[in-house]
Scaffold this motif. Sequence first.
Motif, PDB file in Angstrom:
ATOM      1  N   LEU A  82     -44.565  -5.084 -40.893  1.00  0.00           N
ATOM      2  CA  LEU A  82     -43.626  -6.004 -40.222  1.00  0.00           C
ATOM      3  C   LEU A  82     -42.693  -5.266 -39.266  1.00  0.00           C
ATOM      4  N   TYR A  83     -42.159  -4.086 -39.678  1.00  0.00           N
ATOM      5  CA  TYR A  83     -41.273  -3.362 -38.729  1.00  0.00           C
ATOM      6  C   TYR A  83     -42.076  -3.019 -37.477  1.00  0.00           C
ATOM      7  N   LEU A  84     -43.324  -2.595 -37.700  1.00  0.00           N
ATOM      8  CA  LEU A  84     -44.126  -2.109 -36.557  1.00  0.00           C
ATOM      9  C   LEU A  84     -44.541  -3.252 -35.631  1.00  0.00           C
ATOM     10  N   TYR A  85     -44.918  -4.411 -36.202  1.00  0.00           N
ATOM     11  CA  TYR A  85     -45.229  -5.556 -35.332  1.00  0.00           C
ATOM     12  C   TYR A  85     -43.976  -5.926 -34.535  1.00  0.00           C
ATOM     13  N   SER A  86     -42.817  -5.878 -35.184  1.00  0.00           N
ATOM     14  CA  SER A  86     -41.581  -6.221 -34.461  1.00  0.00           C
ATOM     15  C   SER A  86     -41.330  -5.211 -33.335  1.00  0.00           C
ATOM     16  N   ALA A  87     -41.557  -3.929 -33.624  1.00  0.00           N
ATOM     17  CA  ALA A  87     -41.354  -2.905 -32.577  1.00  0.00           C
ATOM     18  C   ALA A  87     -42.309  -3.160 -31.408  1.00  0.00           C
ATOM     19  N   ALA A  88     -43.554  -3.514 -31.711  1.00  0.00           N
ATOM     20  CA  ALA A  88     -44.532  -3.763 -30.635  1.00  0.00           C
ATOM     21  C   ALA A  88     -44.141  -5.003 -29.830  1.00  0.00           C
ATOM     22  N   GLU A  89     -43.584  -6.020 -30.522  1.00  0.00           N
ATOM     23  CA  GLU A  89     -43.190  -7.255 -29.820  1.00  0.00           C
ATOM     24  C   GLU A  89     -42.145  -6.981 -28.741  1.00  0.00           C
ATOM     25  N   THR A  90     -41.311  -5.946 -28.952  1.00  0.00           N
ATOM     26  CA  THR A  90     -40.274  -5.639 -27.939  1.00  0.00           C
ATOM     27  C   THR A  90     -40.905  -5.192 -26.625  1.00  0.00           C
ATOM     28  N   LEU A  91     -42.219  -4.910 -26.650  1.00  0.00           N
ATOM     29  CA  LEU A  91     -42.902  -4.458 -25.419  1.00  0.00           C
ATOM     30  C   LEU A  91     -43.570  -5.625 -24.692  1.00  0.00           C
ATOM     31  N   GLY A  92     -43.392  -6.835 -25.234  1.00  0.00           N
ATOM     32  CA  GLY A  92     -43.886  -8.012 -24.513  1.00  0.00           C
ATOM     33  C   GLY A  92     -45.213  -8.563 -25.019  1.00  0.00           C
ATOM     34  N   VAL A  93     -45.699  -8.052 -26.146  1.00  0.00           N
ATOM     35  CA  VAL A  93     -46.942  -8.594 -26.702  1.00  0.00           C
ATOM     36  C   VAL A  93     -46.550  -9.503 -27.876  1.00  0.00           C
ATOM     37  N   THR A  94     -47.299 -10.582 -28.114  1.00  0.00           N
ATOM     38  CA  THR A  94     -46.918 -11.448 -29.238  1.00  0.00           C
ATOM     39  C   THR A  94     -47.687 -11.040 -30.494  1.00  0.00           C
ATOM     40  N   ARG A  95     -47.113 -11.436 -31.628  1.00  0.00           N
ATOM     41  CA  ARG A  95     -47.765 -11.105 -32.899  1.00  0.00           C
ATOM     42  C   ARG A  95     -49.126 -11.804 -32.998  1.00  0.00           C
ATOM     43  N   ASP A  96     -49.182 -13.026 -32.478  1.00  0.00           N
ATOM     44  CA  ASP A  96     -50.452 -13.763 -32.498  1.00  0.00           C
ATOM     45  C   ASP A  96     -51.536 -13.005 -31.734  1.00  0.00           C
ATOM     46  N   GLN A  97     -51.148 -12.472 -30.560  1.00  0.00           N
ATOM     47  CA  GLN A  97     -52.128 -11.703 -29.758  1.00  0.00           C
ATOM     48  C   GLN A  97     -52.619 -10.488 -30.546  1.00  0.00           C
ATOM     49  N   MET A  98     -51.647  -9.790 -31.170  1.00  0.00           N
ATOM     50  CA  MET A  98     -52.023  -8.568 -31.898  1.00  0.00           C
ATOM     51  C   MET A  98     -52.948  -8.898 -33.067  1.00  0.00           C
ATOM     52  N   CYS A 142     -40.659   9.895 -35.587  1.00  0.00           N
ATOM     53  CA  CYS A 142     -39.243   9.495 -35.665  1.00  0.00           C
ATOM     54  C   CYS A 142     -38.516   9.977 -34.414  1.00  0.00           C
ATOM     55  N   LYS A 143     -39.104  10.932 -33.698  1.00  0.00           N
ATOM     56  CA  LYS A 143     -38.483  11.443 -32.470  1.00  0.00           C
ATOM     57  C   LYS A 143     -39.211  10.966 -31.231  1.00  0.00           C
ATOM     58  N   CYS A 144     -40.041   9.951 -31.405  1.00  0.00           N
ATOM     59  CA  CYS A 144     -40.804   9.417 -30.278  1.00  0.00           C
ATOM     60  C   CYS A 144     -39.840   8.880 -29.208  1.00  0.00           C
ATOM     61  N   SER A 145     -40.269   8.918 -27.950  1.00  0.00           N
ATOM     62  CA  SER A 145     -39.361   8.526 -26.863  1.00  0.00           C
ATOM     63  C   SER A 145     -39.042   7.034 -26.845  1.00  0.00           C
ATOM     64  N   TYR A 146     -39.830   6.199 -27.508  1.00  0.00           N
ATOM     65  CA  TYR A 146     -39.542   4.761 -27.476  1.00  0.00           C
ATOM     66  C   TYR A 146     -38.644   4.381 -28.664  1.00  0.00           C
ATOM     67  N   GLY A 147     -37.422   3.972 -28.373  1.00  0.00           N
ATOM     68  CA  GLY A 147     -36.394   3.733 -29.392  1.00  0.00           C
ATOM     69  C   GLY A 147     -36.829   2.884 -30.585  1.00  0.00           C
ATOM     70  N   PRO A 148     -37.334   1.646 -30.357  1.00  0.00           N
ATOM     71  CA  PRO A 148     -37.655   0.801 -31.517  1.00  0.00           C
ATOM     72  C   PRO A 148     -38.718   1.409 -32.446  1.00  0.00           C
ATOM     73  N   TYR A 149     -39.689   2.127 -31.859  1.00  0.00           N
ATOM     74  CA  TYR A 149     -40.740   2.757 -32.684  1.00  0.00           C
ATOM     75  C   TYR A 149     -40.122   3.907 -33.493  1.00  0.00           C
ATOM     76  N   ALA A 150     -39.335   4.728 -32.808  1.00  0.00           N
ATOM     77  CA  ALA A 150     -38.721   5.887 -33.475  1.00  0.00           C
ATOM     78  C   ALA A 150     -37.839   5.428 -34.636  1.00  0.00           C
ATOM     79  N   ARG A 151     -37.057   4.381 -34.416  1.00  0.00           N
ATOM     80  CA  ARG A 151     -36.144   3.927 -35.479  1.00  0.00           C
ATOM     81  C   ARG A 151     -36.919   3.311 -36.649  1.00  0.00           C
ATOM     82  N   ALA A 152     -37.991   2.580 -36.341  1.00  0.00           N
ATOM     83  CA  ALA A 152     -38.799   1.999 -37.434  1.00  0.00           C
ATOM     84  C   ALA A 152     -39.375   3.126 -38.294  1.00  0.00           C
ATOM     85  N   MET A 153     -39.766   4.221 -37.623  1.00  0.00           N
ATOM     86  CA  MET A 153     -40.440   5.294 -38.354  1.00  0.00           C
ATOM     87  C   MET A 153     -39.532   6.022 -39.342  1.00  0.00           C
TER      88      MET A 153
END
Length: 320
Positions: A82-98, A142-153
Amino acid sequence: MSPVEMNLEARFEAYVAEDKKIEPKDWMPDAYRKTLIRQISQHAHSEIVGMLPEGNWITRAPSLKRKAILLAKVQDEAGHGLYLYSAAETLGVTRDQMLDDLHTGKAKYSSIFNYPTISWADIGAVGWLVDGAAIMNQVPLCKCSYGPYARAMVRVCKEESFHQRQGFQIMLTMAQGTPEQKALAQDAFNRWWWPSLMMFGPSDADSPHSGQSMKWNIKRFSNDELRQRFVDMTVPQAELLGLTVPDPDLKWNEDRGHYDFGAIDWDEFFNVIKGNGPCNKERLAARVSAHERGAWVREAAKAHAAKQAERRAKSSTHAA
Ligand code: FAQ
């Protein structure tokens, strides 16, 4: 490229070079967005498909305590999804698509979850080796350049480290148990060792995405570097358990300061990620069926949200 776009690109490059975080509303190159959507959604799919091999043992755990621990672990994996789907959604893709991409076989998930869990010792081996490999790969994220992914990790890694220890503890109990229990532990180790090494992905020479992902600070270490670290960390743990690493070519290399290990069967790896592993069809069918059977829950949640919104709208009209 327009001057405005050039400025935006320069700002993006500077942020990456200075190791600052890129946030959802920041401008980013399309290819960076695409790479993140691919990696984060595949990672999310791995977490939820990864619930299946261990879920298989919840009803057969050997004690109430082990059942409670396993239940909590499997629920943690759902949370990671769930954290990861939410992080991916911030990039403009929907959960349904994924989810659609997962269910139609378009999106990948980790090769490791296409192997069966045939004895209780497999639950120990999955926690020890699979979660161990996952941590090795994910702590740098956890040090990835994309904030939402890094924080989820950050949270994911804390939970994975508990998972790894519970797996090791199962292995230790079995390795110190009866000769039959020790044999089950060794058998599980034999079957999970090589697939765990494959989790890190193809060797660097055959990894099309690594170079660019490392330039963008998405990946901090190459697939081979992380695999080597995992081998170096795990061999002494196997010694402590009194189990034999199923690799006749494994040898400490004094000059390199690392273990040398045998050749990975890359044909097996590519075959599994193409959908032909021992459990691919079963895993996908289980996910599709769970999604279909959960349709009424999603519909009920939507109807509830609509009713709440209607009530709020009515009470604000009355108040006005
Ligand atoms: N399985 O160029 P690269 C867990 C694909 S979570 C399947 O090296 P990249 C927790 C790759 O996608 C485990 N496919 O790609 C848990 C690409 O295909 P594409 C998941 C794989 O992205 C524990 C192609 O091969 N962890 O275990 C695999 O730079 C217990 C070329 O590869 C993550 O997802 C594989 N093993 O590096 C849950 C971590 N390896 O997309 C339950 C985040 C490679 O072009 C129970 N991901 N491929 O069609 C990553 O770090 C990276 O994506 C890598 C791959 C390292 C996995």
